[in-house]
Design a protein around this motif. Sequence first.
Motif, short mmCIF file in Angstrom:
data_model
loop_
_atom_site.label_atom_id
_atom_site.label_comp_id
_atom_site.label_asym_id
_atom_site.label_seq_id
_atom_site.Cartn_x
_atom_site.Cartn_y
_atom_site.Cartn_z
N LEU A 408 43.21 48.83 39.86
CA LEU A 408 44.21 47.90 40.39
C LEU A 408 43.54 46.68 41.01
CD1 LEU A 408 47.18 47.27 41.03
CD2 LEU A 408 46.90 48.56 43.16
N GLY A 409 42.48 46.91 41.80
CA GLY A 409 41.80 45.81 42.45
C GLY A 409 41.23 44.81 41.46
N ILE A 410 40.64 45.32 40.37
CA ILE A 410 40.09 44.43 39.34
C ILE A 410 41.21 43.67 38.64
CG2 ILE A 410 38.88 44.38 37.13
CD1 ILE A 410 37.04 44.74 39.55
N LEU A 411 42.31 44.35 38.34
CA LEU A 411 43.44 43.67 37.69
C LEU A 411 44.00 42.56 38.56
CD1 LEU A 411 45.39 46.72 36.17
CD2 LEU A 411 44.20 44.93 34.89
N LEU A 412 44.07 42.80 39.87
CA LEU A 412 44.63 41.81 40.80
C LEU A 412 43.61 40.77 41.24
CD1 LEU A 412 46.80 44.12 43.11
CD2 LEU A 412 47.57 42.70 41.20
N GLY A 413 42.34 41.02 40.95
CA GLY A 413 41.31 40.09 41.38
C GLY A 413 41.03 40.12 42.87
N LEU A 414 41.21 41.29 43.51
CA LEU A 414 40.99 41.38 44.95
C LEU A 414 39.51 41.20 45.27
CD1 LEU A 414 43.20 44.43 46.04
CD2 LEU A 414 43.73 41.98 46.18
N PRO A 415 39.17 40.33 46.20
CA PRO A 415 37.76 40.17 46.59
C PRO A 415 37.20 41.46 47.17
CG PRO A 415 39.11 38.35 47.42
CD PRO A 415 40.06 39.39 46.91
N THR A 416 35.90 41.62 47.07
CA THR A 416 35.25 42.82 47.59
C THR A 416 35.48 42.96 49.09
OG1 THR A 416 33.56 42.57 45.87
CG2 THR A 416 33.06 44.07 47.69
N THR A 417 35.51 41.85 49.80
CA THR A 417 35.73 41.91 51.25
C THR A 417 37.10 42.49 51.58
OG1 THR A 417 36.46 39.59 51.13
CG2 THR A 417 34.18 40.00 51.79
N VAL A 418 38.10 42.18 50.78
CA VAL A 418 39.44 42.74 50.99
C VAL A 418 39.44 44.23 50.64
CG1 VAL A 418 41.85 42.67 50.25
CG2 VAL A 418 40.57 40.53 50.60
N MET A 419 38.83 44.58 49.51
CA MET A 419 38.79 45.97 49.09
C MET A 419 38.07 46.84 50.12
SD MET A 419 39.82 48.15 46.86
CE MET A 419 40.28 47.27 45.37
N ARG A 420 37.07 46.28 50.79
CA ARG A 420 36.34 47.04 51.81
C ARG A 420 37.28 47.54 52.90
NH1 ARG A 420 32.43 43.97 52.29
NH2 ARG A 420 30.78 45.29 51.44
#
Length: 469
Positions: A408-420
């Motif tokens: 999901l994160g890759i599909l949405l383009g979530l930055p790594t800082t947000v995913m952390r």
Amino acid sequence: MRVVFYQHDPFVRLGVISLTNLLRRHGHASEVVVESAHREPLAVVAAAAPDCIAFSVTSAHAAWTANAARRLRKLVPGALQLAGGPHCTFSPDFLDQGGFDYLIRGEGEEALLELLDAHERGRTVEGLHNLVRRGPGGTILCEPLRPLLERAALDALPDGELHAYGRYPAILEYYRHMFPVAASRGCPMACSYCFNERYRELYRGKGRAVRWRSPERSVAELTALHRRYAVTHFVFEDDAFLLDPAWFRAFAPLYHREVGLPFTCQAIARSIDHERISLAARAGCRSMRIGLETGDEKRRTSLLGKIVSDNDLRRATTLIRAHGINLQTFNMVGLPEETPDQALCTYALNRELGTDFAWCSVLTPYPGTKIERTLGAGSASEPSAYFRPGEACATPEAVLNLQSLMTLGILLGLPTTVMRHVIRLPRSALHPLLFELAFAYAVKTLNQVPLLPFLRLSLLASHYLRERT
């Protein structure tokens, strides 16, 4: 003889396709019964009046298979029960765990035909290569393996028709939009989490690890399948589709001229160069899958045994994207002592490479693999231990959350800082649901499967998927 292959889920298996088509050629009736597609699946098997019930077994399905075999033994006591596949190849004591009559190790086409013939004629099976059977006093005996099938034998196999799945229109309709095929067998890699290294050891001196059908025979099969099923997209399940440059130089233009359909394939990053990616793009490649596994290069090469550097990945994915091909990656988290920040390196590398779809699993040390021996995890006497994601390495909750949310994160383009921050939220029932939804969306959009066939197969799979999460 009438042979029923019983499987848990509605996903087509290449091994089952090969075996059922070969059985059909030799006068045996064969079909697949899918458990998740029926309210009373065992009754469906019994109603088919099988002479033989067969299972194709991966370690992830070992516990389910053993349980299903025991239940079917009570319901259809006169049927011969067989099992084969990777799990049986490396765990011959599975013969007793499921109460099977026989197991077949390694490539099963010739062994299955010979076994059924011996059973019909009342002949002994002693000395039948690839067979696991009981000896005196109930001891388990493994017969020697026969040589691997080479090009002439692979070319002689029947086309990969889906007649065995014929009672399920939803399966046939879905898979014509992403039809599974293979032009080769075997893998040259020695990844510690995969069975291929051990497989090569078992077959040492019995043939080449990687073998190809001729380009002409492969294209002839694809042309026939296209005509029969109105295929819109082929999915090559070969472990290393671009491995042999000479073979691919002959295959790609022939495929483009005679078939001309879009396709998905898998490739090793180190085998991707400008020539081969250009040939693939011109032939119709729309998506390419590569194994990234972890963003930690040292652990990728040492612990996981995948000799692919970050620079190999950068070079390969740059070529893939430059030719307008969708990039799909295989990833895993839950490595020994892996922290959330270390696992996030895998997410960050996918972001850097421009991945379109990131499949992520939790490291599972399957029996017979090098990493299972390294970790001392798993036990052939406990089939239920083969699929307990995260338990083998005491995976932190945040890492398990990353596994659920990476696609999901890759599909949405979530930055790594947000995913952390996101992965540190408490785990809930929402995590596996988001994983399933993201996976479903990616599969549908990247493979351009129409909505109705996609929903119909999803309905068949829903019971199975609920059990896995």
